[in-house]
Design a protein around this motif. Structure first.
Motif, PDB file in Angstrom:
ATOM      1  N   PRO A  93       7.551   8.180  18.729  1.00 60.94           N
ATOM      2  CA  PRO A  93       6.891   7.188  19.590  1.00 60.94           C
ATOM      3  C   PRO A  93       5.367   7.287  19.595  1.00 60.94           C
ATOM      4  O   PRO A  93       4.684   6.288  19.804  1.00 60.94           O
ATOM      5  CB  PRO A  93       7.483   7.476  20.973  1.00 60.94           C
ATOM      6  CG  PRO A  93       8.777   8.178  20.691  1.00 60.94           C
ATOM      7  CD  PRO A  93       8.549   8.958  19.448  1.00 60.94           C
ATOM      8  N   ASP A  94       4.825   8.467  19.368  1.00 62.95           N
ATOM      9  CA  ASP A  94       3.368   8.628  19.398  1.00 62.95           C
ATOM     10  C   ASP A  94       2.785   8.771  17.992  1.00 62.95           C
ATOM     11  O   ASP A  94       1.774   9.429  17.781  1.00 62.95           O
ATOM     12  CB  ASP A  94       2.997   9.849  20.234  1.00 62.95           C
ATOM     13  CG  ASP A  94       3.676  11.120  19.718  1.00 62.95           C
ATOM     14  OD1 ASP A  94       4.595  10.996  18.873  1.00 62.95           O
ATOM     15  OD2 ASP A  94       3.293  12.224  20.158  1.00 62.95           O
ATOM     16  N   ALA A  95       3.424   8.153  17.001  1.00 64.29           N
ATOM     17  CA  ALA A  95       2.984   8.264  15.608  1.00 64.29           C
ATOM     18  C   ALA A  95       1.646   7.563  15.413  1.00 64.29           C
ATOM     19  O   ALA A  95       1.284   6.622  16.139  1.00 64.29           O
ATOM     20  CB  ALA A  95       4.032   7.667  14.687  1.00 64.29           C
ATOM     21  N   ARG A  96       0.926   7.999  14.396  1.00 67.09           N
ATOM     22  CA  ARG A  96      -0.383   7.425  14.092  1.00 67.09           C
ATOM     23  C   ARG A  96      -0.537   7.283  12.574  1.00 67.09           C
ATOM     24  O   ARG A  96       0.038   8.039  11.796  1.00 67.09           O
ATOM     25  CB  ARG A  96      -1.505   8.315  14.640  1.00 67.09           C
ATOM     26  CG  ARG A  96      -1.553   8.384  16.160  1.00 67.09           C
ATOM     27  CD  ARG A  96      -2.630   9.340  16.663  1.00 67.09           C
ATOM     28  NE  ARG A  96      -2.665   9.367  18.106  1.00 67.09           N
ATOM     29  CZ  ARG A  96      -3.377   8.513  18.856  1.00 67.09           C
ATOM     30  NH1 ARG A  96      -4.141   7.598  18.258  1.00 67.09           N
ATOM     31  NH2 ARG A  96      -3.349   8.588  20.169  1.00 67.09           N
ATOM     32  N   ILE A  97      -1.340   6.285  12.213  1.00 59.97           N
ATOM     33  CA  ILE A  97      -1.780   6.097  10.824  1.00 59.97           C
ATOM     34  C   ILE A  97      -3.299   6.132  10.831  1.00 59.97           C
ATOM     35  O   ILE A  97      -3.940   5.317  11.511  1.00 59.97           O
ATOM     36  CB  ILE A  97      -1.278   4.758  10.231  1.00 59.97           C
ATOM     37  CG1 ILE A  97       0.254   4.711  10.204  1.00 59.97           C
ATOM     38  CG2 ILE A  97      -1.823   4.563   8.823  1.00 59.97           C
ATOM     39  CD1 ILE A  97       0.809   3.407   9.664  1.00 59.97           C
ATOM     40  N   ILE A 127       0.878  -1.168   0.000  1.00 56.68           N
ATOM     41  CA  ILE A 127       0.000   0.000   0.000  1.00 56.68           C
ATOM     42  C   ILE A 127       0.915   1.217   0.000  1.00 56.68           C
ATOM     43  O   ILE A 127       1.594   1.498   0.985  1.00 56.68           O
ATOM     44  CB  ILE A 127      -0.926   0.010   1.231  1.00 56.68           C
ATOM     45  CG1 ILE A 127      -1.694  -1.313   1.334  1.00 56.68           C
ATOM     46  CG2 ILE A 127      -1.876   1.186   1.165  1.00 56.68           C
ATOM     47  CD1 ILE A 127      -2.447  -1.470   2.633  1.00 56.68           C
ATOM     48  N   THR A 128       0.951   1.933  -1.100  1.00 53.30           N
ATOM     49  CA  THR A 128       1.883   3.048  -1.251  1.00 53.30           C
ATOM     50  C   THR A 128       1.277   4.352  -0.735  1.00 53.30           C
ATOM     51  O   THR A 128       0.059   4.497  -0.606  1.00 53.30           O
ATOM     52  CB  THR A 128       2.280   3.214  -2.725  1.00 53.30           C
ATOM     53  OG1 THR A 128       1.105   3.456  -3.498  1.00 53.30           O
ATOM     54  CG2 THR A 128       2.960   1.955  -3.245  1.00 53.30           C
ATOM     55  N   GLY A 129       2.163   5.307  -0.449  1.00 50.09           N
ATOM     56  CA  GLY A 129       1.729   6.645  -0.074  1.00 50.09           C
ATOM     57  C   GLY A 129       1.059   6.753   1.274  1.00 50.09           C
ATOM     58  O   GLY A 129       0.256   7.660   1.507  1.00 50.09           O
ATOM     59  N   VAL A 130       1.380   5.868   2.211  1.00 52.53           N
ATOM     60  CA  VAL A 130       0.789   5.914   3.550  1.00 52.53           C
ATOM     61  C   VAL A 130       1.510   6.989   4.370  1.00 52.53           C
ATOM     62  O   VAL A 130       2.745   7.021   4.423  1.00 52.53           O
ATOM     63  CB  VAL A 130       0.877   4.536   4.236  1.00 52.53           C
ATOM     64  CG1 VAL A 130       0.327   4.617   5.658  1.00 52.53           C
ATOM     65  CG2 VAL A 130       0.145   3.483   3.435  1.00 52.53           C
ATOM     66  N   ARG A 131       0.743   7.836   5.019  1.00 52.34           N
ATOM     67  CA  ARG A 131       1.301   8.921   5.836  1.00 52.34           C
ATOM     68  C   ARG A 131       1.318   8.496   7.295  1.00 52.34           C
ATOM     69  O   ARG A 131       0.301   8.061   7.849  1.00 52.34           O
ATOM     70  CB  ARG A 131       0.470  10.194   5.690  1.00 52.34           C
ATOM     71  CG  ARG A 131       0.240  10.632   4.257  1.00 52.34           C
ATOM     72  CD  ARG A 131       1.511  11.069   3.569  1.00 52.34           C
ATOM     73  NE  ARG A 131       2.064  12.270   4.162  1.00 52.34           N
ATOM     74  CZ  ARG A 131       3.170  12.863   3.742  1.00 52.34           C
ATOM     75  NH1 ARG A 131       3.880  12.339   2.749  1.00 52.34           N
ATOM     76  NH2 ARG A 131       3.595  13.969   4.318  1.00 52.34           N
ATOM     77  N   VAL A 132       2.474   8.601   7.940  1.00 54.30           N
ATOM     78  CA  VAL A 132       2.654   8.207   9.333  1.00 54.30           C
ATOM     79  C   VAL A 132       3.141   9.411  10.117  1.00 54.30           C
ATOM     80  O   VAL A 132       4.069  10.110   9.693  1.00 54.30           O
ATOM     81  CB  VAL A 132       3.665   7.053   9.467  1.00 54.30           C
ATOM     82  CG1 VAL A 132       3.775   6.605  10.915  1.00 54.30           C
ATOM     83  CG2 VAL A 132       3.258   5.882   8.594  1.00 54.30           C
ATOM     84  N   GLY A 133       2.530   9.679  11.292  1.00 57.89           N
ATOM     85  CA  GLY A 133       2.971  10.768  12.150  1.00 57.89           C
ATOM     86  C   GLY A 133       1.843  11.722  12.462  1.00 57.89           C
ATOM     87  O   GLY A 133       0.661  11.444  12.241  1.00 57.89           O
ATOM     88  N   VAL A 192       1.325  -3.855  21.062  1.00 55.68           N
ATOM     89  CA  VAL A 192       2.356  -3.605  22.067  1.00 55.68           C
ATOM     90  C   VAL A 192       2.014  -2.271  22.742  1.00 55.68           C
ATOM     91  O   VAL A 192       2.115  -1.210  22.108  1.00 55.68           O
ATOM     92  CB  VAL A 192       3.761  -3.548  21.432  1.00 55.68           C
ATOM     93  CG1 VAL A 192       4.805  -3.260  22.506  1.00 55.68           C
ATOM     94  CG2 VAL A 192       4.076  -4.850  20.711  1.00 55.68           C
ATOM     95  N   ASP A 193       1.590  -2.347  24.008  1.00 55.04           N
ATOM     96  CA  ASP A 193       1.175  -1.144  24.749  1.00 55.04           C
ATOM     97  C   ASP A 193       0.114  -0.371  23.967  1.00 55.04           C
ATOM     98  O   ASP A 193       0.217   0.847  23.754  1.00 55.04           O
ATOM     99  CB  ASP A 193       2.383  -0.240  25.045  1.00 55.04           C
ATOM    100  CG  ASP A 193       3.382  -0.909  25.962  1.00 55.04           C
ATOM    101  OD1 ASP A 193       2.954  -1.748  26.775  1.00 55.04           O
ATOM    102  OD2 ASP A 193       4.586  -0.607  25.846  1.00 55.04           O
ATOM    103  N   GLY A 204       3.469   1.695  16.662  1.00 55.06           N
ATOM    104  CA  GLY A 204       4.768   1.707  17.321  1.00 55.06           C
ATOM    105  C   GLY A 204       5.783   0.894  16.538  1.00 55.06           C
ATOM    106  O   GLY A 204       5.431   0.061  15.701  1.00 55.06           O
ATOM    107  N   VAL A 205       7.038   1.147  16.795  1.00 57.04           N
ATOM    108  CA  VAL A 205       8.130   0.471  16.090  1.00 57.04           C
ATOM    109  C   VAL A 205       8.501  -0.791  16.855  1.00 57.04           C
ATOM    110  O   VAL A 205       8.914  -0.725  18.016  1.00 57.04           O
ATOM    111  CB  VAL A 205       9.347   1.394  15.949  1.00 57.04           C
ATOM    112  CG1 VAL A 205      10.491   0.654  15.258  1.00 57.04           C
ATOM    113  CG2 VAL A 205       8.982   2.650  15.178  1.00 57.04           C
ATOM    114  N   ALA A 206       8.345  -1.961  16.197  1.00 62.42           N
ATOM    115  CA  ALA A 206       8.680  -3.233  16.824  1.00 62.42           C
ATOM    116  C   ALA A 206      10.087  -3.687  16.504  1.00 62.42           C
ATOM    117  O   ALA A 206      10.608  -4.609  17.140  1.00 62.42           O
ATOM    118  CB  ALA A 206       7.685  -4.313  16.377  1.00 62.42           C
TER     119      ALA A 206
END
Length: 852
Positions: free
Chosen positions: A663-667, A607-613, A645-646, A673-675
């Protein structure tokens, strides 16, 4: 008898200077023969190495060019040809000869050696595409045809039905009734269209009469790749629409006079075949430059036409040369250490001969011979030994690996041969003939030795700095193999060996002082001999250091190359087999899971073009979705990510976006979170900035259904990779809609490995490194043996004294063990340090990706 009755004790010798030299050389002839044999072997190796590298480069170049598709390998000209109007009925040669001559002239004017790589040109002139109406109005197919002309087309086909078409007497510009234009179609086109000999098609205002159906004489002839739709039609299918068949049909060259308008507005494709046979490592750079010059301008055709010529051969040659430079640099670094071992063994062998000449030389110096005379006599003996051995070695090298070679094929072996008389002269001066103690000779106060040692250390530092700054590949491209850079292992080993021999007596001295207070004389005497008269001098220690370092370096490099090839293939595929398709339905994946030889599967979707943060600090990436439990079964290095995870959805990031997600990023408003972080190549795909997510979380992100387009397949250990790959391709293709079945791709890691190992460079490097290790080991053992023999005299006197003093055999062996152990242990340790250090240095300056 003199006048006084006394006998005159002086008389002239009947043996002249040449005779004395011959008698001098004949003394201990066996040792000279052994050294001569060693020289011949060393010269042979030095002569074969550049020849083998040149041949390896030639094989790699030819392999790279021959593996190219003909469509990008051959000189391919595309454009138009000018034709005079109103020449209906004109002689065929008058119309075709100018085009034929212009294309042939382009090839004839190519400079050598480029011209020798090309073969006779071929060309096809065709009209623009136009609908040809089939005779059956109910036919559920559309035929889009081109009329094609090749003056020599009948040499490549068999007429399997009907007869070859004849010349057309009509004129497309004359609206009067014309006879049908006779054509020939391929058997596969005829089968797709449902036509045959005798069928009539309407082509605009012209009727086409199929007089013959042909089949290629040689279906693998590259001609049919360039002009593909002549033999194999292009079938275009779309749901709800009749299929479209696109193909070209042959007509007689004599029909050209009536079709000058269509042919001028059509297309001319010329092909000049490129053959890899005449390509060599010596002429490759010239060929590249000539190719680029040949492509710089269009080919002028008659009556205002022109051709634009293209080929990718120059790029392929450049890539092959880059790979060859990298491999040559690596082999040169390995061989330079081997060359140092050879020179050290030479010094030991020649030192043995010089010691046998010690009494004669001492007598000559005592009777007034100058140092130049003594050294000159020994240099002449060196020439007498080295000259025939060098000739034999060079001849054997030329016979073993025939073919063209540059100056390095002669300079290096001749230089090896010339070192022999030089070493004879250096080791036979008056100062080298003293039989006194050799107490700590490597720490002597000779200013010349100190200067030489400082020069070696300085050169080693400069060489390493140049390696770090310029890199051996860049330097090699500019000036060939840079001697200072290539000799880096030799200089590094020499510098460390000098330092070790300078320092190792210090701990032995401390040990000797402690042993003075203990009972027993064996350890005390052995330590004293190891300090005052070491069994191994610099040459023997240097041989051992270099030998150990070459063996370790070659072993590490060989394993690195082997593992890099495997890792590269696995990174590209991601598993044993990678299947790519526009759509992979759950039912298809289930069928694949049940196939014999399949151990597990994991489907992937991108899935391209996903915005995270958060707003104002977002990162764009590609989200790779997979059932991570199934993926973990196929790839145990990928963790399972199916649990939060949490309260955050876990993501596995590629290294390119490490640290870019807070750490508080969202999609889509959902916390992630980063595993963990993995290399970019951990999963196959075009994107570098990606994150892996489990499919169970897609709905929460509002991403809808899971629609995979890649399938990673793990096979059982006993599976036939080729057979299973073919079956996978068949099963997945059968599950696709008919219109897109040809878009399925199946890639096997085993096939990639086979392709990588088919490279002559890879095979040559993998074969050369074990030979380098074996040669270094043999030469090292020979050097140790020569050093042991050289120290036999003093050792025998020590043993004799010990026997007189009542020492038994065990005590005598203990003293000898103390004599040999310190230099051997130190040399092996230093050689190990050098052997492990070189790969660490090379990993920063040589890019192995060009051939692994």
């Amino acid at each position: 008898v003199s006048r006084g009755g006394e006998r005159d004790m002086t008389r002239n010798s009947r043996t002249g200077g040449v005779g004395l030299l011959a008698r001098h050389a004949a003394n201990g002839i066996l040792g000279s023969v052994l050294v001569s044999g060693l020289i011949a072997v060393a010269v042979f190796a030095a002569g074969v190495a550049p020849r083998a590298v040149a041949q390896l480069g030639t094989q790699e170049l030819r392999h790279a060019v021959s593996e190219m598709s003909p469509i990008v390998r051959d000189l391919r000209g595309v454009g138009s040809t000018g034709l005079p109007f109103g020449f209906a009925g004109a002689p065929t040669e008058r119309l075709i000869a100018p085009t034929d001559a212009a294309i042939a002239l382009y090839r004839d004017e190519l400079p050598e050696p480029l011209r020798s790589l090309t073969a006779e040109p071929q060309w096809v002139l065709s009209t623009a595409s136009r609908d040809a109406v089939l005779p059956d109005p109910a036919a559920q197919v559309r035929f889009v045809a081109r009329l094609a002309l090749d003056p020599r087309w009948q040499e490549r086909v068999d007429i399997v039905s009907g007869t070859a078409p004849g010349a057309w007497a009509g004129d497309e510009d004359d609206r009067a009734a014309d006879p049908p234009l006779e054509i020939a179609v391929s058997s596969r086109t005829a089968s797709e269209l449902g036509i045959g000999a005798g069928s009539v098609l309407q082509y605009g205002s012209i009727e086409l009469l199929v007089t013959g159906v042909f089949a290629p004489i040689d279906e693998v002839d590259p001609y049919w790749v360039h002009f593909s739709n002549l033999a194999e039609p292009i079938v275009e299918t779309e749901p709800g629409v009749p299929p479209t068949i696109r193909a070209s049909v042959f007509l007689d060259p004599g029909s050209l006079g009536g079709l000058t308008s269509s042919m001028t507005s059509g297309n001319l494709v010329a092909r000049i075949p490129v053959e890899a046979g005449p390509l060599t490592a010596v002429n490759a750079p010239v060929v590249v430059q000539q190719l680029r010059n040949a492509l710089a301008a269009d080919v002028v055709m008659p009556y205002g036409g022109s051709l634009t010529v293209s080929t990718l051969v120059a790029d392929a040659i450049d890539s092959a040369i880059a790979r060859t430079v990298a491999v040559t640099a690596l082999l040169a670094l390995a061989v330079s250490g081997l060359l140092g071992v050879v020179l050290a063994v030479f010094a030991l062998g020649i030192g043995t001969i010089v010691r046998r000449r010690r009494q004669a030389l001492a007598l000559a110096y005592a009777r007034g011979a100058s140092a130049a005379q003594g050294r000159g006599a020994m240099a002449l003996e060196g020439v007498a030994i080295a000259a025939p051995a060098t000739a034999v070695g060079l001849t054997a090298a030329a016979l073993a690996v025939p073919g063209p070679v540059g100056a390095d094929g002669f300079v290096l072996p001749i230089a090896v041969g010339l070192t022999v008389p030089v070493l004879f002269a250096l080791l036979s001066g008056p100062g080298a003939l003293s039989e006194g103690r050799t107490d700590l000779g490597v720490r002597g106060r000779s200013s010349a030795r100190n200067i030489a040692e400082l020069a070696v250390v300085g050169l080693a530092v400069v060489s390493l700095l140049l390696l770090a700054r310029r890199g051996i590949e860049e330097s090699s491209r500019a000036v060939g193999i840079d001697p200072l850079l290539v000799l880096a292992p030799l200089l590094l080993a020499a510098a460390l060996c000098i330092g070790a021999l300078r320092l190792y007596p210090l701990p032995l001295t401390l040990i000797q002082r402690r042993l003075r207070t203990r009972d027993g004389a064996v350890a005390l005497l052995g330590a004293g001999r190891a300090i005052r008269s070491p069994a191994f001098g610099f040459a023997a220690s240097f041989t051992l250091v270099l030998g150990v370092s070459v063996v370790i370096f070659s072993s590490i490099l060989g394993s690195t190359v082997g593992q890099a090839i495997v890792a590269g293939a696995r990174d590209r595929v991601g598993a044993d087999v990678l299947v790519s398709a526009p759509a992979l339905l759950p039912g298809t994946v289930a069928v694949v899971d049940r196939l014999p030889g399949v151990e597990g599967t994991a489907a992937l979707s991108s899935i391209t073009g996903v915005r995270v943060g958060e707003r104002g600090a977002q990162t764009s990436l590609t989200l790779i979705a997979a059932d991570t439990a199934a993926l973990h079964a196929v790839r145990p290095d990928i963790p399972v990510l199916d649990e939060r995870v949490d309260s955050a959805i876990p993501l596995l990031l590629s290294r390119d976006i490490e640290g870019s997600i807070s750490p508080d990023a969202r999609i889509a408003g959902v916390e992630v979170g980063v595993a963990g972080v993995v290399p970019v190549t951990a999963l196959p795909g075009p994107a570098r900035s990606w994150a892996l997510i489990d499919t169970r979380f897609l709905a929460e992100l509002g991403r809808g259904e899971f629609e995979p387009d890649r399938l990673l397949v793990a096979l059982t250990p006993d599976a036939d990779h080729a057979a299973v790959s073919a079956e996978l391709d068949r099963v997945v293709s059968a599950a696709q809609p008919e219109a897109i079945r040809g878009s399925v791709s199946t890639l096997s890691a085993e096939q990639l490995l086979d392709d990588a190992r088919a490279s002559p460079l890879t095979r040559g490097l993998e074969a050369a490194l074990p030979w380098a290790s074996a040669a270094a080991l043999v030469l090292t053992l020979l050097g140790v043996a020569l050093a042991t023999v050289a120290a036999a005299g003093p050792r025998s006197r020590t043993v004799a004294v010990l026997r007189v003093l009542g020492a038994d055999a065990r005590q005598q062996r203990g003293v000898l063990l103390w004599e040999f152990s310190p230099p051997v242990i130190v040399s092996v340790l230093v050689g190990t340090v050098v052997g492990f250090s070189l790969p660490l240095v090379l990993a920063r300056i040589i890019d192995l990706r060009s051939f692994v």
